[in-house]
Scaffold this motif. Sequence first.
Motif, PDB file in Angstrom:
ATOM      1  N   THR A 196      52.144  53.494  16.166  1.00 24.37           N
ATOM      2  CA  THR A 196      52.184  53.291  17.615  1.00 24.37           C
ATOM      3  C   THR A 196      52.763  51.925  17.952  1.00 24.37           C
ATOM      4  O   THR A 196      53.589  51.792  18.864  1.00 24.37           O
ATOM      5  CB  THR A 196      50.767  53.416  18.205  1.00 24.37           C
ATOM      6  OG1 THR A 196      50.239  54.701  17.871  1.00 24.37           O
ATOM      7  CG2 THR A 196      50.758  53.234  19.708  1.00 24.37           C
ATOM      8  N   ARG A 221      45.511  45.779  21.394  1.00 20.40           N
ATOM      9  CA  ARG A 221      44.271  46.494  21.101  1.00 20.40           C
ATOM     10  C   ARG A 221      44.108  46.672  19.603  1.00 20.40           C
ATOM     11  O   ARG A 221      45.067  46.979  18.883  1.00 20.40           O
ATOM     12  CB  ARG A 221      44.264  47.863  21.776  1.00 20.40           C
ATOM     13  CG  ARG A 221      44.100  47.780  23.258  1.00 20.40           C
ATOM     14  CD  ARG A 221      43.976  49.123  23.935  1.00 20.40           C
ATOM     15  NE  ARG A 221      43.882  50.266  23.075  1.00 20.40           N
ATOM     16  CZ  ARG A 221      44.317  51.473  23.401  1.00 20.40           C
ATOM     17  NH1 ARG A 221      44.900  51.659  24.558  1.00 20.40           N
ATOM     18  NH2 ARG A 221      44.179  52.481  22.587  1.00 20.40           N
ATOM     19  N   ALA A 222      42.911  46.482  19.111  1.00 17.30           N
ATOM     20  CA  ALA A 222      42.641  46.555  17.672  1.00 17.30           C
ATOM     21  C   ALA A 222      42.650  47.995  17.160  1.00 17.30           C
ATOM     22  O   ALA A 222      42.829  48.216  15.963  1.00 17.30           O
ATOM     23  CB  ALA A 222      41.294  45.902  17.373  1.00 17.30           C
ATOM     24  N   ASP A 223      42.473  48.980  18.021  1.00 13.42           N
ATOM     25  CA  ASP A 223      42.369  50.370  17.576  1.00 13.42           C
ATOM     26  C   ASP A 223      43.716  51.082  17.462  1.00 13.42           C
ATOM     27  O   ASP A 223      43.754  52.271  17.158  1.00 13.42           O
ATOM     28  CB  ASP A 223      41.443  51.160  18.508  1.00 13.42           C
ATOM     29  CG  ASP A 223      41.966  51.217  19.939  1.00 13.42           C
ATOM     30  OD1 ASP A 223      42.737  50.323  20.332  1.00 13.42           O
ATOM     31  OD2 ASP A 223      41.584  52.152  20.655  1.00 13.42           O
ATOM     32  N   LEU A 224      44.829  50.379  17.675  1.00 13.90           N
ATOM     33  CA  LEU A 224      46.152  51.015  17.582  1.00 13.90           C
ATOM     34  C   LEU A 224      46.632  51.026  16.143  1.00 13.90           C
ATOM     35  O   LEU A 224      46.477  50.055  15.412  1.00 13.90           O
ATOM     36  CB  LEU A 224      47.157  50.270  18.459  1.00 13.90           C
ATOM     37  CG  LEU A 224      46.877  50.305  19.956  1.00 13.90           C
ATOM     38  CD1 LEU A 224      47.895  49.446  20.698  1.00 13.90           C
ATOM     39  CD2 LEU A 224      46.899  51.718  20.478  1.00 13.90           C
ATOM     40  N   ASP A 225      47.249  52.144  15.756  1.00 11.12           N
ATOM     41  CA  ASP A 225      47.776  52.244  14.395  1.00 11.12           C
ATOM     42  C   ASP A 225      49.173  51.632  14.320  1.00 11.12           C
ATOM     43  O   ASP A 225      49.807  51.341  15.330  1.00 11.12           O
ATOM     44  CB  ASP A 225      47.788  53.701  13.922  1.00 11.12           C
ATOM     45  CG  ASP A 225      48.667  54.592  14.788  1.00 11.12           C
ATOM     46  OD1 ASP A 225      48.932  54.219  15.937  1.00 11.12           O
ATOM     47  OD2 ASP A 225      49.088  55.656  14.303  1.00 11.12           O
TER      48      ASP A 225
END
Length: 123
Positions: free
Chosen positions: A65, A58-62
């Motif tokens: 994480t 997923r592109a929204d993971l930092d």
Amino acid sequence: MIKDSPNPPHHSSYDASLLQEAAYRAINHYLNPESQAQAQAPIDEPTEPPFDGLFTVRADLDAQTLLVNASQDLASINVIAAHLAFEVDGIQRNVALGICRMLEGVQMLVDKALDGCAQTTSK
């Protein structure tokens, strides 16, 4: 013998091909619903190129994480390889122990990166 239903009326004005098409549509509707949904759904052009791999991230993971999950996966793989090393003998055991040592090195790199992420977020 008594029939429960009467004979159907005889009509010479109906088109048998229309009945056959309707029968095929009904069969396809109940036996192959995916093809019906695809045939009726409007085709949209993809906004991004298709992904060729099996997995995606997923592109929204930092980064933190991602590193935590990588660290947990490495620890699990290390346990599997260590267990395997004690189940086999000879060269296979050396290979499994070598994998364990490589995994420990990668684990240390990921842990160091994770410590860096934790220090930047705490400042």
